[in-house]
Design a protein around this motif. Sequence first.
Motif, mmCIF file in Angstrom:
data_model
loop_
_atom_site.group_PDB
_atom_site.id
_atom_site.type_symbol
_atom_site.label_atom_id
_atom_site.label_comp_id
_atom_site.label_asym_id
_atom_site.label_seq_id
_atom_site.Cartn_x
_atom_site.Cartn_y
_atom_site.Cartn_z
ATOM 1 N N THR A 126 -8.167 -5.254 104.952
ATOM 2 C CA THR A 126 -6.832 -4.798 105.348
ATOM 3 C C THR A 126 -5.709 -5.357 104.485
ATOM 4 N N GLY A 127 -5.938 -6.495 103.842
ATOM 5 C CA GLY A 127 -4.875 -7.150 103.076
ATOM 6 C C GLY A 127 -3.911 -7.927 103.941
ATOM 7 N N LYS A 128 -4.159 -7.993 105.244
ATOM 8 C CA LYS A 128 -3.243 -8.669 106.166
ATOM 9 C C LYS A 128 -3.552 -10.165 106.233
ATOM 10 N N THR A 129 -2.530 -10.969 106.112
ATOM 11 C CA THR A 129 -2.692 -12.424 106.159
ATOM 12 C C THR A 129 -1.920 -13.065 107.299
ATOM 13 N N ASN A 130 -0.985 -12.338 107.891
ATOM 14 C CA ASN A 130 -0.144 -12.887 108.945
ATOM 15 C C ASN A 130 -0.729 -12.569 110.313
ATOM 16 N N VAL A 131 -0.743 -13.540 111.201
ATOM 17 C CA VAL A 131 -1.313 -13.365 112.532
ATOM 18 C C VAL A 131 -0.620 -12.248 113.291
ATOM 19 N N ASP A 132 0.688 -12.119 113.142
ATOM 20 C CA ASP A 132 1.447 -11.102 113.882
ATOM 21 C C ASP A 132 1.096 -9.679 113.461
ATOM 22 N N ASP A 133 0.437 -9.526 112.325
ATOM 23 C CA ASP A 133 0.079 -8.189 111.835
ATOM 24 C C ASP A 133 -1.316 -7.751 112.269
ATOM 25 N N LEU A 134 -1.991 -8.568 113.085
ATOM 26 C CA LEU A 134 -3.393 -8.292 113.408
ATOM 27 C C LEU A 134 -3.581 -7.600 114.753
ATOM 28 N N THR A 135 -2.531 -7.048 115.312
ATOM 29 C CA THR A 135 -2.656 -6.290 116.561
ATOM 30 C C THR A 135 -3.605 -5.109 116.356
ATOM 31 N N GLY A 136 -4.602 -5.029 117.212
ATOM 32 C CA GLY A 136 -5.563 -3.938 117.131
ATOM 33 C C GLY A 136 -6.708 -4.162 116.165
ATOM 34 N N ILE A 137 -6.766 -5.345 115.531
ATOM 35 C CA ILE A 137 -7.806 -5.592 114.524
ATOM 36 C C ILE A 137 -9.200 -5.570 115.156
ATOM 37 N N GLY A 138 -9.288 -5.879 116.451
ATOM 38 C CA GLY A 138 -10.576 -5.835 117.134
ATOM 39 C C GLY A 138 -11.109 -4.426 117.283
ATOM 40 N N LYS A 139 -10.218 -3.455 117.361
ATOM 41 C CA LYS A 139 -10.626 -2.053 117.416
ATOM 42 C C LYS A 139 -11.120 -1.574 116.055
ATOM 43 N N ALA A 157 -0.193 -0.279 124.832
ATOM 44 C CA ALA A 157 0.074 1.153 124.773
ATOM 45 C C ALA A 157 0.786 1.570 123.493
ATOM 46 N N SER A 158 1.492 0.647 122.866
ATOM 47 C CA SER A 158 2.246 0.993 121.657
ATOM 48 C C SER A 158 1.355 1.141 120.422
ATOM 49 N N TYR A 159 0.099 0.759 120.530
ATOM 50 C CA TYR A 159 -0.813 0.834 119.381
ATOM 51 C C TYR A 159 -1.158 2.290 119.093
ATOM 52 N N ASP A 160 -1.194 2.654 117.844
ATOM 53 C CA ASP A 160 -1.460 4.025 117.425
ATOM 54 C C ASP A 160 -2.971 4.272 117.383
ATOM 55 N N TYR A 161 -3.531 4.671 118.524
ATOM 56 C CA TYR A 161 -4.972 4.902 118.604
ATOM 57 C C TYR A 161 -5.397 6.113 117.786
ATOM 58 N N ALA A 162 -4.494 7.028 117.570
ATOM 59 C CA ALA A 162 -4.843 8.258 116.851
ATOM 60 C C ALA A 162 -5.226 7.987 115.401
ATOM 61 N N SER A 163 -4.625 6.969 114.806
ATOM 62 C CA SER A 163 -4.897 6.665 113.396
ATOM 63 C C SER A 163 -5.911 5.520 113.241
ATOM 64 N N LEU A 164 -6.639 5.210 114.326
ATOM 65 C CA LEU A 164 -7.612 4.132 114.291
ATOM 66 C C LEU A 164 -8.696 4.415 113.257
ATOM 67 N N GLU A 165 -8.962 3.437 112.433
ATOM 68 C CA GLU A 165 -9.970 3.580 111.382
ATOM 69 C C GLU A 165 -10.894 2.369 111.421
ATOM 70 N N LYS A 166 -12.207 2.640 111.395
ATOM 71 C CA LYS A 166 -13.183 1.549 111.383
ATOM 72 C C LYS A 166 -13.225 0.911 109.997
ATOM 73 N N LEU A 167 -13.027 -0.407 109.957
ATOM 74 C CA LEU A 167 -12.923 -1.111 108.681
ATOM 75 C C LEU A 167 -13.946 -2.228 108.553
ATOM 76 N N GLU A 168 -15.029 -2.135 109.314
ATOM 77 C CA GLU A 168 -16.030 -3.202 109.271
ATOM 78 C C GLU A 168 -16.558 -3.384 107.847
#
Length: 492
Positions: free
Chosen positions: A356-369, A443-454
């Motif tokens: 993802t390129g994300k390094t900040n904790v605040d940017d990891l919302t939804g990372i478990g999905k 609820a604010s998370y954009d489930y429609a654009s969810l992409e599996k990144l395993e």
Amino acid sequence: MSGSLLIAAAIFFPILCGIGILLLPSVKERKQIHTATTISLVMTAVLAVLVVIGKDYSLQLLTFGENLQLYFHVDQMGKLFALVVTVVWLLAGFFSYEYMKHEGEEKRYFGFYVLVYGVLLALCFSGNLVTYYMFYEMMTLTTVPMVLHSKTRESISAAMKYLLYSMCGAYLVLMGINFLNKYTTSLDFTAQGTLNLSAVQGNESLILIMSFLLILGFGVKAGMFPMHAWLPTAHPVAPAPASAVLSGLIVKMGVLGIIRGVYYIVGPEFIRGTWVQNAWLVLTLITVFMGSMLAYREKIMKKRLAYSTVSQASYILFGLALLQPTAMTGSLLHVVFHAVIKSCLFLSAGAIIYKTGKTNVDDLTGIGKEMPITIWCYTIVSLALIGIPPASGFISKWYLAQGSLSSEIPVISWLGPVILLVSALLTAGYLLPITIKGFLPGASYDYASLEKLEPVKVMVVPLLILAGLALLLGVIPNPLVNYITDVINTLL
């Protein structure tokens, strides 16, 4: 193969292989580098395991002056550390194959990675303080390139800071060795210590000062306050697999140095009840609390984990400083558990950064999905580090608390468990929000654009193994506890 040849092969084979990967022009393509690295790591692991399951082998290579020797001896303590190094080094190495594609300079990275493995085994199998010091310095010099790998201004600055702190610590150790050599029968690692009591008489204050310098010097690598600042600077800029082994293993070589100095050279009875023990205990408790608090406030994920290492490594040092069998059992258990747990945490962070390129904790919302397997592994080892049963961290912290309460040291005996508990709560505060927001983004998370990144299997499998070990060692701790108890019975 004889025992001395096994020791020599386990230590010098990876060092020569690492040099070969770095210097041979024929090893330049990614496939060639990976093949050479795999052969080197696997062969060295086999040699290390043969040494560990064998007898207490010895090897004397060189003699300097009258009584200084380059000497290796395999004992039970060294076997424990060597096995931990081997497991974590292999798994982080395999993880690196995919991760380092986006970091570049794989030839340099894997060359030093293989080389350092041999240096760490040399430290585990060192038979005296002189040998340990020589390879301790070599470890610093050969891990600097892993910190400055990206060659950015930040990484070079962090590497120089790491080098400066390490050299300052090494000078303190060298001063301690120089003075202790005059007051010991030998610098060989011997249970109960090797102080020459007749020579020590009248010089007790000097020996105590030198002992404290030894603790402070090795404590730099172990991240003990006030020389801890290199850790949160070096880890965020190093590649994630390098951060994993820096935190999980390199820090433990500072711990092993303290064990060798206090329990095998000076002797625990000499510092028991002295200002050295009290000052050491105070520094460890300050570090435990301070590291947890700084981790709780930190927003950059890898830096948060680095501050966590500052705190958790001093859990180990606190148990050692109590000079009490139960507490020392907790310390050595935590050496094993923390190496497994923190390596998995840093590799999980690396998988997130890689995908993802994300390094900040605040940017990891939804990372478990997006990365469910990775975040489940992260969650399991997080619970272990907090100390939630039946995960492994609970076992070591239980022994540490019990040892502290049994020590009957004024104030420290009850203050230690209180600080450990507060630290555990802070650990939950800085690790679990990533899991909670990762799996329950709201609820604010954009489930429609969810992409599996395993990530690919070569990255996921090491995570699964480490997470499984963190859980298994807590469910079935007795074999390890019994082994460690046998080791401690010779020291206290």
